[in-house]
Design a protein around this motif. Structure first.
Motif, PDB file in Angstrom:
ATOM      1  N   ARG A 187       0.807  -1.229   0.000  1.00  0.00           N
ATOM      2  CA  ARG A 187       0.000   0.000   0.000  1.00  0.00           C
ATOM      3  C   ARG A 187       0.839   1.277   0.000  1.00  0.00           C
ATOM      4  NH1 ARG A 187      -3.579  -3.314  -0.959  1.00  0.00           N
ATOM      5  NH2 ARG A 187      -5.533  -3.505   0.191  1.00  0.00           N
ATOM      6  N   LEU A 188       2.127   1.158   0.276  1.00  0.00           N
ATOM      7  CA  LEU A 188       3.026   2.324   0.301  1.00  0.00           C
ATOM      8  C   LEU A 188       4.112   2.082  -0.744  1.00  0.00           C
ATOM      9  CD1 LEU A 188       3.572   5.006   1.992  1.00  0.00           C
ATOM     10  CD2 LEU A 188       5.287   3.675   3.199  1.00  0.00           C
ATOM     11  N   HIS A 189       4.254   3.024  -1.691  1.00  0.00           N
ATOM     12  CA  HIS A 189       5.084   2.745  -2.857  1.00  0.00           C
ATOM     13  C   HIS A 189       6.370   3.574  -2.924  1.00  0.00           C
ATOM     14  CE1 HIS A 189       0.680   2.347  -3.946  1.00  0.00           C
ATOM     15  NE2 HIS A 189       1.104   1.121  -3.884  1.00  0.00           N
ATOM     16  N   GLY A 190       6.423   4.671  -2.185  1.00  0.00           N
ATOM     17  CA  GLY A 190       7.596   5.541  -2.294  1.00  0.00           C
ATOM     18  C   GLY A 190       7.896   6.258  -0.989  1.00  0.00           C
ATOM     19  N   ILE A 191       9.047   6.958  -0.986  1.00  0.00           N
ATOM     20  CA  ILE A 191       9.462   7.710   0.205  1.00  0.00           C
ATOM     21  C   ILE A 191      10.260   8.936  -0.254  1.00  0.00           C
ATOM     22  CG2 ILE A 191      11.574   6.314   0.481  1.00  0.00           C
ATOM     23  CD1 ILE A 191      11.201   6.573   3.533  1.00  0.00           C
ATOM     24  N   GLU A 192      10.003  10.061   0.392  1.00  0.00           N
ATOM     25  CA  GLU A 192      10.782  11.269   0.087  1.00  0.00           C
ATOM     26  C   GLU A 192      12.162  11.157   0.727  1.00  0.00           C
ATOM     27  OE1 GLU A 192       7.268  14.686  -0.213  1.00  0.00           O
ATOM     28  OE2 GLU A 192       8.618  14.678   1.511  1.00  0.00           O
ATOM     29  N   VAL A 193      13.197  11.389  -0.069  1.00  0.00           N
ATOM     30  CA  VAL A 193      14.558  11.486   0.465  1.00  0.00           C
ATOM     31  C   VAL A 193      15.023  12.937   0.479  1.00  0.00           C
ATOM     32  CG1 VAL A 193      15.116   9.155  -0.325  1.00  0.00           C
ATOM     33  CG2 VAL A 193      15.712  11.112  -1.757  1.00  0.00           C
ATOM     34  N   ALA A 194      14.265  13.814  -0.182  1.00  0.00           N
ATOM     35  CA  ALA A 194      14.549  15.253  -0.157  1.00  0.00           C
ATOM     36  C   ALA A 194      13.218  15.994  -0.163  1.00  0.00           C
ATOM     37  CB  ALA A 194      15.391  15.672  -1.356  1.00  0.00           C
ATOM     38  N   ASN A 195      13.146  17.052   0.647  1.00  0.00           N
ATOM     39  CA  ASN A 195      11.911  17.828   0.771  1.00  0.00           C
ATOM     40  C   ASN A 195      12.289  19.287   0.951  1.00  0.00           C
ATOM     41  OD1 ASN A 195       9.877  19.249   2.637  1.00  0.00           O
ATOM     42  ND2 ASN A 195       8.690  17.465   1.983  1.00  0.00           N
ATOM     43  N   GLY A 196      11.740  20.151   0.093  1.00  0.00           N
ATOM     44  CA  GLY A 196      12.146  21.546   0.073  1.00  0.00           C
ATOM     45  C   GLY A 196      11.673  22.360   1.244  1.00  0.00           C
ATOM     46  N   THR A 197      10.493  22.060   1.794  1.00  0.00           N
ATOM     47  CA  THR A 197       9.987  22.873   2.885  1.00  0.00           C
ATOM     48  C   THR A 197      10.855  22.726   4.128  1.00  0.00           C
ATOM     49  OG1 THR A 197       7.721  23.149   2.199  1.00  0.00           O
ATOM     50  CG2 THR A 197       8.099  22.994   4.548  1.00  0.00           C
ATOM     51  N   MET A 198      11.311  21.511   4.391  1.00  0.00           N
ATOM     52  CA  MET A 198      12.214  21.339   5.543  1.00  0.00           C
ATOM     53  C   MET A 198      13.668  21.530   5.107  1.00  0.00           C
ATOM     54  SD  MET A 198      12.155  17.247   6.070  1.00  0.00           S
ATOM     55  CE  MET A 198      13.693  17.356   6.966  1.00  0.00           C
ATOM     56  N   ASP A 199      13.880  21.882   3.807  1.00  0.00           N
ATOM     57  CA  ASP A 199      15.218  22.095   3.268  1.00  0.00           C
ATOM     58  C   ASP A 199      16.161  20.991   3.719  1.00  0.00           C
ATOM     59  OD1 ASP A 199      17.188  23.264   1.785  1.00  0.00           O
ATOM     60  OD2 ASP A 199      17.854  24.597   3.390  1.00  0.00           O
ATOM     61  N   GLY A 200      15.733  19.765   3.500  1.00  0.00           N
ATOM     62  CA  GLY A 200      16.570  18.677   3.975  1.00  0.00           C
ATOM     63  C   GLY A 200      16.560  17.479   3.060  1.00  0.00           C
ATOM     64  N   HIS A 201      17.549  16.628   3.275  1.00  0.00           N
ATOM     65  CA  HIS A 201      17.585  15.347   2.590  1.00  0.00           C
ATOM     66  C   HIS A 201      17.892  14.296   3.649  1.00  0.00           C
ATOM     67  CE1 HIS A 201      21.921  15.770   2.951  1.00  0.00           C
ATOM     68  NE2 HIS A 201      21.978  14.480   2.721  1.00  0.00           N
ATOM     69  N   SER A 202      17.709  13.039   3.269  1.00  0.00           N
ATOM     70  CA  SER A 202      17.903  11.972   4.250  1.00  0.00           C
ATOM     71  C   SER A 202      18.542  10.757   3.599  1.00  0.00           C
ATOM     72  CB  SER A 202      16.554  11.571   4.867  1.00  0.00           C
ATOM     73  OG  SER A 202      16.717  10.427   5.677  1.00  0.00           O
ATOM     74  N   GLU A 203      19.811  10.498   3.973  1.00  0.00           N
ATOM     75  CA  GLU A 203      20.454   9.282   3.506  1.00  0.00           C
ATOM     76  C   GLU A 203      19.863   8.052   4.196  1.00  0.00           C
ATOM     77  OE1 GLU A 203      21.510  11.762   5.797  1.00  0.00           O
ATOM     78  OE2 GLU A 203      23.321  12.035   4.577  1.00  0.00           O
ATOM     79  N   HIS A 204      19.269   8.274   5.385  1.00  0.00           N
ATOM     80  CA  HIS A 204      18.585   7.153   6.058  1.00  0.00           C
ATOM     81  C   HIS A 204      17.342   6.750   5.265  1.00  0.00           C
ATOM     82  CE1 HIS A 204      20.845   9.307   9.247  1.00  0.00           C
ATOM     83  NE2 HIS A 204      21.087   8.080   9.686  1.00  0.00           N
ATOM     84  N   ALA A 205      16.598   7.760   4.785  1.00  0.00           N
ATOM     85  CA  ALA A 205      15.404   7.459   3.978  1.00  0.00           C
ATOM     86  C   ALA A 205      15.797   6.765   2.681  1.00  0.00           C
ATOM     87  CB  ALA A 205      14.632   8.744   3.675  1.00  0.00           C
ATOM     88  N   LEU A 206      16.943   7.160   2.122  1.00  0.00           N
ATOM     89  CA  LEU A 206      17.404   6.500   0.898  1.00  0.00           C
ATOM     90  C   LEU A 206      17.686   5.023   1.168  1.00  0.00           C
ATOM     91  CD1 LEU A 206      18.348   6.531  -2.054  1.00  0.00           C
ATOM     92  CD2 LEU A 206      20.590   7.272  -1.247  1.00  0.00           C
ATOM     93  N   GLN A 207      18.331   4.744   2.298  1.00  0.00           N
ATOM     94  CA  GLN A 207      18.619   3.338   2.614  1.00  0.00           C
ATOM     95  C   GLN A 207      17.324   2.564   2.867  1.00  0.00           C
ATOM     96  OE1 GLN A 207      21.754   2.068   2.293  1.00  0.00           O
ATOM     97  NE2 GLN A 207      20.625   0.145   2.389  1.00  0.00           N
ATOM     98  N   ILE A 208      16.324   3.224   3.481  1.00  0.00           N
ATOM     99  CA  ILE A 208      15.018   2.567   3.663  1.00  0.00           C
ATOM    100  C   ILE A 208      14.419   2.225   2.293  1.00  0.00           C
ATOM    101  CG2 ILE A 208      12.612   2.987   4.378  1.00  0.00           C
ATOM    102  CD1 ILE A 208      13.774   4.634   6.742  1.00  0.00           C
TER     103      ILE A 208
END
Ligand SMILES: [Zn+2]
Ligand SMILES: [Zn+2]
Length: 384
Positions: A187-208
């Motif tokens: 039921r869940l197909h994707g995950i954000e690894v970068a998001n402009g509003t929080m001006d951040g990226h996540s290498e942890h999310a990429l590994q997930i």
């Protein structure tokens, strides 16, 4: 005024204000070696119909100026701070206004997609659903029922900003048991690894994403103006998702998202599964060898960058360079000259690099190999 009259007046106003400068800063990437086209998509945006600052027509205008091929309108379903001023019992209304604007402007090549943000506290977090037929069906109390309703419409569903500090104070993206169950059930197909509003990226999310085979996404999550927030048009760009699609149709774009054929682009970082990042980088960077000068075995090689991304490379070849150190840049749309100490006269030059502005795993960059034939020396070299 009836609905037709409203559309007609919108058309008149929109045509009058159409800008002459559209597409002057379009995002363009070459096709990949397997013939995929690289579509620029922003799949997470807000307007005044939830907590954004602008009318949906501005989102369409910004997307056109940025040369996006896909724009999703994803208002918060539960967070509606402007509802007293802009009552809209139909949660598809923001999308409809955006489409009316798109039609009125006559913009071709931009697809506007209906979406919604299911907005809950932890352990559910914020979850986007796009390609919706009816966003109202997601307006239910149980968060699992909302996600199921999106899936029942064939929606593409992804986890938003999993490292957002109000919900992840240490900045580390983690899945809750709720998310794990959604993934197990498809039921869940994707995950954000970068998001402009929080001006951040996540290498942890990429590994997930790699561990769970989720599609890698970068989004603006824009609430204000893209130009003010990301310096767009002056060297900056909104975080976005590059979708590697067979063609520009909605069906191809949707299929590519479900197949995980994406790269997130944030600042100069390209993040994603190694095969997708490599496909994009190899479409961007090419080397071309010149002639050996005289009797020297130092070969001039140009690296050309056909993309709007500044690349930072680290030389991992056996050969070293005469003119630059092992870490150097190739500016977007530019080229860098290398003088390669090959030791002997070669017929083909093979160089290997670590592409430092990419992430293909937790704190892991892409390894890249580039080859080019060395042309035969010009005739005058023999005459001399
Ligand atoms: Zn959110
Ligand atoms: Zn949002």
């Amino acid at each position: 005024m009836n609905r037709t009259a409203i559309s007609a007046s919108l058309l008149a106003i929109a045509c009058y204000t159409a800008p002459a400068s559209a597409h002057e800063r379009a995002v363009e990437f070459p096709n990949t070696a397997d013939g995929s086209i690289v579509l620029a998509a922003d799949l997470h945006t807000h307007s005044v119909f939830s907590d954004g600052q602008v009318w949906p027509s501005i989102r369409v205008e910004e997307a056109h100026r940025d040369g996006l091929e896909v724009l999703a309108i994803t208002e918060h379903l539960e967070h509606q701070p402007k509802k007293a001023d802009i009552p809209h019992p139909d949660r598809n209304r923001s999308y409809e206004v955006a489409v009316e604007s798109l039609v009125a402007q006559g913009y071709e090549g931009l697809l506007v997609v209906n979406g919604a943000e299911i907005t809950r506290s932890q352990p559910h977090g914020h979850i986007n659903a796009i390609f919706l037929e009816d966003a109202n069906a997601l307006l239910v109390e149980d968060p699992r029922a909302a996600v199921d309703a999106a899936n029942a419409q064939g929606g593409f569903v992804f986890l938003n900003h999993p490292n957002w500090l109000p919900q992840a104070p240490d900045g580390i993206a983690r899945l809750s048991e709720f998310h794990e169950a959604l993934i197990r059930d498809g039921r869940l197909h994707g995950i954000e690894v970068a998001n402009g509003t929080m001006d951040g990226h996540s290498e942890h999310a990429l590994q997930i994403a790699l561990d769970k085979n989720l599609t890698v996404l970068g989004t603006s999550d824009i609430h204000g103006l893209v130009d003010w927030t990301h310096n767009a048009g002056h060297g900056g760009h909104r975080p976005m998702t590059l979708v590697l699609a067979r063609d520009k149709s909605e069906a191809s774009m949707k299929a590519a998202l479900f197949e995980g054929r994406t790269v997130a682009w944030h600042n100069d970082d390209l993040m994603g599964k190694a095969e997708n990042v490599e496909a994009v980088v190899k479409a961007c960077l090419k080397i071309e060898a010149g002639h050996y000068p005289g009797k020297a075995s130092v070969l001039p090689v140009k690296i050309r960058n056909a993309c709007p991304v500044n690349f930072t490379l680290r030389n991992t070849s056996e050969e070293t360079f005469q003119n630059v150190s092992d870490v150097f840049r190739v500016e977007r749309g530019g080229e860098t000259e290398l003088s390669v100490r090959t030791g002997e006269v070669l017929k083909t030059v093979d160089l290997t690099f670590e592409v430092l502005n990419t992430q293909v795993g937790f704190r892991k960059s892409l390894d890249l190999e580039l080859s080019a034939p060395v042309p035969a020396p010009p005739l005058e070299a023999f005459v001399r």
